[in-house]
Structure formats: C-alpha cells, structure tokens
Motif scaffolding. Structure first.
Motif, PDB file in Angstrom:
ATOM      1  N   GLY A  28    -102.705-106.626  24.356  1.00  0.00           N
ATOM      2  CA  GLY A  28    -102.922-105.293  23.718  1.00  0.00           C
ATOM      3  C   GLY A  28    -101.494-104.917  23.191  1.00  0.00           C
ATOM      4  O   GLY A  28    -100.518-105.510  23.406  1.00  0.00           O
ATOM      5  N   PRO A  29    -101.417-103.610  22.647  1.00  0.00           N
ATOM      6  CA  PRO A  29    -100.038-103.175  22.173  1.00  0.00           C
ATOM      7  C   PRO A  29     -99.241-102.465  23.426  1.00  0.00           C
ATOM      8  O   PRO A  29     -99.570-102.600  24.546  1.00  0.00           O
ATOM      9  N   ALA A  30     -97.975-102.579  22.668  1.00  0.00           N
ATOM     10  CA  ALA A  30     -97.001-101.774  23.899  1.00  0.00           C
ATOM     11  C   ALA A  30     -97.144-100.459  24.174  1.00  0.00           C
ATOM     12  O   ALA A  30     -97.379 -99.828  23.280  1.00  0.00           O
ATOM     13  N   HIS A  31     -97.201-100.195  25.283  1.00  0.00           N
ATOM     14  CA  HIS A  31     -97.294 -98.414  25.591  1.00  0.00           C
ATOM     15  C   HIS A  31     -96.204 -98.145  26.371  1.00  0.00           C
ATOM     16  O   HIS A  31     -95.586 -98.988  27.428  1.00  0.00           O
ATOM     17  N   SER A  32     -95.981 -96.990  26.601  1.00  0.00           N
ATOM     18  CA  SER A  32     -94.572 -96.372  27.318  1.00  0.00           C
ATOM     19  C   SER A  32     -94.828 -95.232  28.246  1.00  0.00           C
ATOM     20  O   SER A  32     -95.987 -94.684  28.257  1.00  0.00           O
ATOM     21  N   ALA A  64    -104.644-102.005  31.683  1.00  0.00           N
ATOM     22  CA  ALA A  64    -103.118-102.431  31.419  1.00  0.00           C
ATOM     23  C   ALA A  64    -103.516-103.164  30.195  1.00  0.00           C
ATOM     24  O   ALA A  64    -102.181-103.502  29.659  1.00  0.00           O
ATOM     25  N   ARG A  65    -104.244-103.416  29.456  1.00  0.00           N
ATOM     26  CA  ARG A  65    -104.250-103.788  28.241  1.00  0.00           C
ATOM     27  C   ARG A  65    -103.783-103.070  26.938  1.00  0.00           C
ATOM     28  O   ARG A  65    -103.277-103.391  26.130  1.00  0.00           O
ATOM     29  N   ASP A  66    -104.230-101.876  26.968  1.00  0.00           N
ATOM     30  CA  ASP A  66    -104.085-101.130  25.869  1.00  0.00           C
ATOM     31  C   ASP A  66    -103.439 -99.603  26.457  1.00  0.00           C
ATOM     32  O   ASP A  66    -103.202 -98.858  25.482  1.00  0.00           O
ATOM     33  N   GLY A  67    -103.323 -99.214  27.567  1.00  0.00           N
ATOM     34  CA  GLY A  67    -102.639 -97.992  28.034  1.00  0.00           C
ATOM     35  C   GLY A  67    -103.633 -96.940  28.202  1.00  0.00           C
ATOM     36  O   GLY A  67    -103.050 -95.844  28.518  1.00  0.00           O
ATOM     37  N   SER A  68    -104.764 -97.003  27.847  1.00  0.00           N
ATOM     38  CA  SER A  68    -105.653 -95.724  27.878  1.00  0.00           C
ATOM     39  C   SER A  68    -105.886 -95.362  29.112  1.00  0.00           C
ATOM     40  O   SER A  68    -105.949 -96.239  30.143  1.00  0.00           O
ATOM     41  N   ALA A  69    -105.995 -93.979  29.134  1.00  0.00           N
ATOM     42  CA  ALA A  69    -106.142 -93.385  30.539  1.00  0.00           C
ATOM     43  C   ALA A  69    -107.395 -93.783  31.188  1.00  0.00           C
ATOM     44  O   ALA A  69    -108.474 -93.501  30.508  1.00  0.00           O
ATOM     45  N   LEU A  70    -107.303 -94.275  32.313  1.00  0.00           N
ATOM     46  CA  LEU A  70    -108.656 -94.221  33.214  1.00  0.00           C
ATOM     47  C   LEU A  70    -109.035 -93.143  34.284  1.00  0.00           C
ATOM     48  O   LEU A  70    -110.135 -92.804  34.355  1.00  0.00           O
ATOM     49  N   GLN A  71    -107.919 -92.740  34.711  1.00  0.00           N
ATOM     50  CA  GLN A  71    -108.226 -91.513  35.714  1.00  0.00           C
ATOM     51  C   GLN A  71    -106.626 -91.036  35.779  1.00  0.00           C
ATOM     52  O   GLN A  71    -105.490 -91.540  35.719  1.00  0.00           O
ATOM     53  N   THR A  72    -106.639 -89.635  36.018  1.00  0.00           N
ATOM     54  CA  THR A  72    -105.486 -89.066  36.390  1.00  0.00           C
ATOM     55  C   THR A  72    -105.695 -88.015  37.835  1.00  0.00           C
ATOM     56  O   THR A  72    -106.722 -87.557  38.079  1.00  0.00           O
TER      57      THR A  72
END
Length: 323
Positions: A28-32, A64-72
């Motif tokens: 996936g893309p880089a996320h920061s 881990a692939r795209d940095g999308s939030a799963l849980q906070t």
C-alpha cells in the motif's frame, strides 16, 4: 521527515510502508505518524497484523497496508488529564488473555523513565505492572515485546573496586520481564549501548527463546550466553531458525582499518563451539537494523536503503568462509 514541510506534504516524523517479502512489492502507500510505529497482531481485530502508534492522547491501531484507522483507544494520563504520548515508545500484544499496551515514558527529570501496561479493554493501567528506572546517560527508549517477554535498555551507575582504588561507571543493561504478569526475569549486561533507532531482538528458534542485541546473545529465561567471548565489532544480530536449527545472523564492522566494508555472517547456536561463517555479500555502510526469517531471507536496513537477500543455508555453509 521535516516538520516544516510545505502544506499538504507528509510532515510527521515516521513513515511506514508495508512490504510483501515474497514479491518485494509494497502492499500500500506510505503513511505517516508523529511517533514510533509498532507492528503486531491483535486477535480481537482479526488475523492480519496491524500497525499501532500514539498521538497526543490516543492509541491508533491501523491497517498495515494503507494506514486506515481500525480502532482508537483513549489513553488517560497517569497523573493528570493532560498527559502527552507522542514522544514515547510503545509495544502492543495479546498476553495473559488480554490485549496489552506497554508505554515507555519520560518521568521526573531528564533521566527518569517509566514503563507501564494498559489494558485496552478498559483503557486503565494494569495494577502491579508499572516499573521505574533511572538511566544515567542517553540510551534507546524502545521496548521489545515478543514471545512472552518485555525488554528495554537502560544504564546503571556501577561501582567497580580495585585493590587500591575504585571507579564509578555508567554501564548499559537490558531489563527483562514477563509480559503476562510483569514478573522480573533479570537483566543482561551489554558491551555497548542500544542505538536510538533500534529495538532488541527476541526470537523463538528450535524450541528455545533468544534475546539478541549486537554481540550479546542469551537464552531466555535463564539469560545464559550462547557463545563465548564478546565481539565489540558486531553492529547488530538477530536469531531465527533455519532447517530446524537455531541460527544467528550478524553484521560486523572491520576492526582495522575501519573504512573497510563490513561483513555479514551467520552461526548456528546448537553447538558447543559455534563457528561464524561469512556470507558472500558486500555490506553497505552504516547498517541500522537486521531482520532474518525462517524462510531463509535476510533484510538489512542501511544508509543506502533496505536490502533483501535470499540465502540457501546449506550452500552458504559450504561456500562461505569461516572467520
């Protein structure tokens, strides 16, 4: 990364990209993020590994692939409601039937540090699992959580007595505790400090658990050295299993002259006299970290980038040269 980058660009301190080792392609893309990123597995969120990092007041768990939030998860401060976590290191895992977050935080004064556990089901600290230590000089803050053990580096002020004198020295150690209940396992004296950008290796191989940091490799929980002698020129070492045998892979600097290229070696740990064998490969300058897998893959992180090597342990042992 530069925190003063132009608007719209990635401007946090840490970039994360997940790669598939088989294809060597990014997933996936880089996320920061603004804090160190931890890769782990949490059964409550599914079978796939996740990335976790802290913000000013929360723990973020992302794909881990795209940095999308799963849980906070909201993290209450230990003393006030205004505690900030963006400068601390963390480790995350499922132990003792609980999803646990371990935080390594700054305390009172420049050298006081604390490690504490948070139960993610409640968001509250786990009673009896908070540990203070006082480091006497700069050393890595990173936590390592793996195979049931939690480890972190520190320095202690040690007094050594001689026949007619004594010396007060700052010596580096690794503290080790069990991850499920926080019980003390022991400490390992190191030949040199752990670099700021690296964690300690804890690996399971051929039925035993090993802790590795540079030239220091011991078994857990007995903390017994696995090969004699200390080599101060080992930059980083990691342990895995090849062909059912425990093996350590390490990068050495040349002792003299130091401008010569480094050396990549491996040694099997199930013999009374482990023998280092050089792997024919030109080691890049300023190696930062090392990863070895049971699938005979070596990953080297250096100033020149990340390098992936596929090795044949049998062929390497035959064609490599003992050192």
């Amino acid at each position: 990364m530069d925190d003063e980058s132009e608007s719209g660009l990635l401007n946090d301190n840490v970039l994360a990209v997940a790669f598939d080792l088989a294809s060597r392609r990014p997933m996936g893309p880089a996320h920061s993020s603004a804090s160190p990123v931890h890769l782990t597995s949490l059964p409550t969120l599914g079978p796939e590994p996740v990335l976790a990092f802290t913000t000013s007041k929360n723990l973020m768990v992302t794909d881990a692939r795209d940095g999308s939030a799963l849980q906070t998860f909201f993290l209450p401060g230990p003393h006030t409601g205004k505690h900030f976590y963006d400068a601390c290191c963390l480790a995350l895992g499922h132990y003792g039937g609980r999803d646990l977050l371990f935080l390594h935080e700054a305390g009172e004064g420049p050298y006081h540090r604390s490690v504490r556990a948070v139960n993610l089901a409640t968001g509250e600290p786990v009673p009896g699992m908070a540990y203070d230590h006082y480091r006497y000089r700069e050393i890595s803050e990173r936590l390592t959580l793996n195979h049931g053990y939690l480890a972190w580096p520190t320095t202690e002020e040690v007094v050594e007595f001689w026949d007619d004198d004594f010396s007060v020295l700052d010596k580096p150690f690794v503290y080790v505790r069990r991850a499920d209940d926080g019980s003390w396992v022991g400490k390992v004296g190191l030949d040199s400090s752990v670099p700021e950008d690296r964690g300690i290796g804890i690996a399971r191989a051929a039925g035993r658990t090993y802790l590795a940091e540079a030239g220091d490799i011991v078994t857990l929980p007995d903390l017994e050295p696995v090969f004699p002698g200390v080599n101060p020129w080992v930059v980083v070492s990691r342990v895995t299993e090849w062909g059912g045998r425990p093996v350590a892979v390490l990068v050495e600097e040349q002792d003299y002259p130091q401008e010569l290229p480094g050396r990549l070696c491996h040694l099997f740990l199930d013999t009374d006299t482990p023998e280092k064998v050089a792997i024919p490969w030109s080691v890049p300058p300023r190696v930062r970290d090392l990863l070895v897998t049971p699938a005979d893959t070596i990953v080297v992180s250096s100033a020149e980038g990340v390098h992936v090597l596929d090795v044949d342990p049998g062929e390497t042992a035959r064609t490599g040269r003992p050192v």
